[in-house]
Design a protein around this motif. Structure first.
Motif, PDB file in Angstrom:
ATOM      1  N   SER A 398      28.925  70.973  27.041  1.00 11.48           N
ATOM      2  CA  SER A 398      30.254  70.307  26.868  1.00 11.48           C
ATOM      3  C   SER A 398      30.816  69.666  27.920  1.00 11.48           C
ATOM      4  O   SER A 398      31.418  68.595  27.854  1.00 11.48           O
ATOM      5  N   GLY A 399      30.650  70.210  29.172  1.00 11.46           N
ATOM      6  CA  GLY A 399      31.166  69.627  30.389  1.00 11.46           C
ATOM      7  C   GLY A 399      30.572  68.387  30.726  1.00 11.46           C
ATOM      8  O   GLY A 399      31.345  67.422  30.952  1.00 11.46           O
ATOM      9  N   MET A 400      29.178  68.198  30.573  1.00 13.21           N
ATOM     10  CA  MET A 400      28.558  67.028  30.614  1.00 13.21           C
ATOM     11  C   MET A 400      28.809  65.754  29.937  1.00 13.21           C
ATOM     12  O   MET A 400      28.807  64.633  30.146  1.00 13.21           O
ATOM     13  N   LEU A 401      29.198  66.314  28.648  1.00 10.19           N
ATOM     14  CA  LEU A 401      29.703  65.384  27.560  1.00 10.19           C
ATOM     15  C   LEU A 401      30.711  64.762  28.019  1.00 10.19           C
ATOM     16  O   LEU A 401      31.015  63.434  28.142  1.00 10.19           O
ATOM     17  N   GLY A 402      31.753  65.391  28.285  1.00 11.77           N
ATOM     18  CA  GLY A 402      33.238  64.957  28.752  1.00 11.77           C
ATOM     19  C   GLY A 402      32.856  64.108  30.026  1.00 11.77           C
ATOM     20  O   GLY A 402      33.707  63.053  30.403  1.00 11.77           O
ATOM     21  N   THR A 403      32.057  64.605  30.940  1.00 15.98           N
ATOM     22  CA  THR A 403      31.849  63.857  32.244  1.00 15.98           C
ATOM     23  C   THR A 403      31.280  62.487  31.931  1.00 15.98           C
ATOM     24  O   THR A 403      31.503  61.414  32.504  1.00 15.98           O
ATOM     25  N   ALA A 404      30.198  62.362  31.081  1.00 21.92           N
ATOM     26  CA  ALA A 404      29.561  61.185  30.978  1.00 21.92           C
ATOM     27  C   ALA A 404      30.665  59.877  30.165  1.00 21.92           C
ATOM     28  O   ALA A 404      30.603  58.878  30.304  1.00 21.92           O
ATOM     29  N   ARG A 405      31.532  60.706  29.402  1.00 21.55           N
ATOM     30  CA  ARG A 405      32.416  59.829  28.850  1.00 21.55           C
ATOM     31  C   ARG A 405      33.289  59.166  29.791  1.00 21.55           C
ATOM     32  O   ARG A 405      33.472  57.935  29.738  1.00 21.55           O
ATOM     33  N   LEU A 406      33.891  60.212  30.678  1.00 20.15           N
ATOM     34  CA  LEU A 406      34.737  59.657  31.681  1.00 20.15           C
ATOM     35  C   LEU A 406      34.226  58.592  32.729  1.00 20.15           C
ATOM     36  O   LEU A 406      34.676  57.605  33.027  1.00 20.15           O
ATOM     37  N   PHE A 407      32.999  59.001  33.029  1.00 20.06           N
ATOM     38  CA  PHE A 407      32.218  57.921  33.950  1.00 20.06           C
ATOM     39  C   PHE A 407      31.954  56.656  33.286  1.00 20.06           C
ATOM     40  O   PHE A 407      31.968  55.909  33.922  1.00 20.06           O
ATOM     41  N   GLY A 408      31.417  56.764  32.161  1.00 19.18           N
ATOM     42  CA  GLY A 408      31.256  55.434  31.512  1.00 19.18           C
ATOM     43  C   GLY A 408      32.490  54.747  31.349  1.00 19.18           C
ATOM     44  O   GLY A 408      32.510  53.605  31.484  1.00 19.18           O
ATOM     45  N   GLN A 409      33.748  55.352  30.761  1.00 21.39           N
ATOM     46  CA  GLN A 409      34.962  54.422  30.720  1.00 21.39           C
ATOM     47  C   GLN A 409      35.230  53.856  31.978  1.00 21.39           C
ATOM     48  O   GLN A 409      35.790  52.796  32.117  1.00 21.39           O
ATOM     49  N   SER A 410      35.289  54.690  33.112  1.00 24.65           N
ATOM     50  CA  SER A 410      35.666  54.262  34.495  1.00 24.65           C
ATOM     51  C   SER A 410      34.766  53.130  34.745  1.00 24.65           C
ATOM     52  O   SER A 410      35.198  52.028  35.474  1.00 24.65           O
ATOM     53  N   SER A 411      33.404  53.348  34.730  1.00 26.98           N
ATOM     54  CA  SER A 411      32.284  52.287  34.947  1.00 26.98           C
ATOM     55  C   SER A 411      32.665  50.848  34.335  1.00 26.98           C
ATOM     56  O   SER A 411      32.792  49.961  34.908  1.00 26.98           O
ATOM     57  N   GLY A 412      32.906  51.125  32.976  1.00 27.14           N
ATOM     58  CA  GLY A 412      33.300  49.788  32.209  1.00 27.14           C
ATOM     59  C   GLY A 412      34.629  49.162  32.550  1.00 27.14           C
ATOM     60  O   GLY A 412      34.689  47.708  32.568  1.00 27.14           O
ATOM     61  N   ALA A 413      35.683  49.912  32.933  1.00 24.47           N
ATOM     62  CA  ALA A 413      36.844  49.252  33.567  1.00 24.47           C
ATOM     63  C   ALA A 413      36.659  48.394  34.859  1.00 24.47           C
ATOM     64  O   ALA A 413      37.184  47.308  34.970  1.00 24.47           O
ATOM     65  N   ALA A 414      35.793  49.222  35.700  1.00 20.72           N
ATOM     66  CA  ALA A 414      35.451  48.390  36.948  1.00 20.72           C
ATOM     67  C   ALA A 414      34.618  47.101  36.795  1.00 20.72           C
ATOM     68  O   ALA A 414      34.920  46.240  37.572  1.00 20.72           O
ATOM     69  N   LEU A 415      33.837  47.218  35.826  1.00 17.24           N
ATOM     70  CA  LEU A 415      32.799  46.254  35.559  1.00 17.24           C
ATOM     71  C   LEU A 415      33.807  45.132  34.991  1.00 17.24           C
ATOM     72  O   LEU A 415      33.423  43.836  35.358  1.00 17.24           O
ATOM     73  N   VAL A 416      34.849  45.106  34.039  1.00 15.66           N
ATOM     74  CA  VAL A 416      35.675  43.977  33.783  1.00 15.66           C
ATOM     75  C   VAL A 416      36.399  43.338  34.892  1.00 15.66           C
ATOM     76  O   VAL A 416      36.262  42.410  35.110  1.00 15.66           O
TER      77      VAL A 416
END
Length: 457
Positions: A398-416
């Motif tokens: 469950s913790g890795m699921l949330g971490t993957a979501r937050l990491f993906g979202q943060s990476s996507g925002a930075a890539l923009v």
């Protein structure tokens, strides 16, 4: 005493437990975005600059990601119910603290503490769903959970605007108090205890510190890059991440039950599902952040029109997520996920190929495809992440699921930010092409899971 694990909860206890989960996760997701709308007002009240006020958002996000895995590990040790109840209590108290803040510094500290409460809720949310639902209905439970998250994320700006139309910004946080009290009452009465806990293990404090530093500095570097901070500072943060991260991973390899669930990554279908989750959320955020610039700056749509044109995406996700939860009982998650990401990629590339003066319909139907594809992918993927882990490691999953979501979202925002710096006026098109590429990559990785046996619940 009967030690046979119970397979889910009977009704009406199951309904009460789901309501406790729904109220808690709604508050945690809403508060990730609800303050954004009020940032100018809050900055004005405290005589703060926009750059200073952004920490009201960053403090919440960073405190969640630095503590998410620690809370999920504690859940495996002492019980997910306890962690969730403590998280609800802390979230209620710190929401009141936020509302009573008399300075920006005080509000930032309150948001850090509120983030810890939110992390406790998110860290064991899906692990609790595994206890609440019978194995054969776990997919439906994940579908409902994905539906709640999608509704909360979509409703954030609208809820904030509605509250601010008749009340001060303090009520953005005060509204959590009665909701949180209701959720805590339901949690105390209905949430089930862990059937199996990690026996003979202990919480490793050095691991928790290294985890916080690794993920905290990584997210700080990513968000700093997105906000145009000093390249020297960002480089220093990334070097620190590499050094601390090396020793962090090396320590995890020596532990029988690691804080960073390296043991779970040895399960092929788990690691593939985490990779697809990171790619999918990166794709989603690349589109979400870049599209408003295109709709307003290039097409000349108003803020209200932009909001309405973006709405079909979360609405389609809301419709598709519960349906996908039912389908997972009959269809392999690899196939559903691959198909969902492929549909999302078609929608994203359709947005890239919009005519010069598109009609509303030209924009809406690709948005529907994107949202439907994401919803078809998300529920089965979450189901696979949780059900592929041993029951006593549900918290780590469950913790890795949330971490993957937050990491993906943060990476996507930075890539923009990177795309706009590199391509300027064509930044949105570049972002959407990259988003579509991430979606295709997620579809390929998801399809690879079809060679793996279906995860048990």
């Amino acid at each position: 005493m009967n030690n046979t694990p119970q397979d889910g909860l009977p009704n009406p206890q199951r309904l009460g437990a789901i309501l406790a989960i729904a109220f808690g996760i709604t508050m945690a997701v809403l508060d990730g975005a609800i303050a954004n709308v009020a940032l100018p007002t809050i900055a004005s009240d405290f005589n703060a600059s926009p750059a200073e006020s952004i920490w009201i958002v960053n403090a919440y996000q960073i405190s969640i990601i630095v503590s998410l895995l620690s809370f999920s590990f504690i859940g495996d040790l002492i019980g997910y119910r306890r962690v969730y109840q403590v998280g609800l209590g802390l979230f209620c108290f710190t929401s009141l603290f936020c509302a009573l803040s008399i300075s920006l510094d005080m509000l930032t500290v309150a948001r850090v503490m509120q983030g810890f409460g939110g992390a406790a809720l998110m860290s064991v949310n899906t692990a609790l769903i595994r206890l609440i639902y019978p194995s054969r209905y776990l997919g439906r439970g994940m579908g409902i959970n994905s539906f709640i998250v999608a509704v909360s994320a979509a409703a954030g700006p609208s809820v904030a605007a509605a509250i601010l139309s008749f009340a001060s910004w303090q009520w953005l946080f005060l509204v959590n108090v009665p909701i949180g009290i209701i959720a805590l009452t339901l949690a105390i009465k209905f949430l089930p205890p862990n059937q199996q806990k990690s026996v003979g293990q202990r919480f490793d404090i050095p691991s928790a510190i290294m985890n916080a530093l690794t993920f905290g500095l990584l997210i700080s570097a990513i968000t700093g890059f997105a906000q145009g901070q000093s390249n020297t500072l960002i480089t220093a943060e990334l070097i620190a991440v590499a050094i601390i991260g090396f020793f962090f991973v090396r320590r995890q390899l020596t532990l029988p039950v690691p804080l960073l669930p390296i043991d779970l990554f040895k399960i092929p279908i788990f690691s593939l599902s985490i990779c697809t989750s990171v790619c999918s959320f990166s794709a989603q955020m690349l589109a979400f952040v870049s599209l408003p610039f295109f709709l307003q700056s290039v097409l000349g749509r108003t803020e209200v029109e932009t909001g309405l044109l973006l709405t079909p995406w979360p609405l389609a996700t809301m419709v598709m997520a519960p349906l996908a939860g039912y389908l997972i009982e009959r269809v392999h998650a690899g196939l559903l996920g691959g198909l969902g990401m492929a549909i999302m990629a078609v929608g994203l590339f359709a947005l890239v190929l919009l005519p010069q003066n598109p009609t509303d319909f030209n924009i809406i139907w690709p948005m529907i495809l994107c949202g439907a594809g994401f919803g078809l992918f998300q529920s089965p993927n979450n189901h696979t992440i949780i059900s592929s882990a041993p029951r006593n490691r549900s918290g780590g999953a469950s913790g890795m699921l949330g971490t993957a979501r937050l990491f993906g979202q943060s990476s996507g925002a930075a890539l923009v930010a990177l795309m706009f710096n590199m391509f300027h006026d064509n930044g949105t098109h570049a972002s959407l092409i990259l988003s579509g590429s991430f979606a295709i990559l997620a579809a390929i990785i998801s399809s690879l899971r079809m060679s793996q046996p279906r995860a048990g619940a």
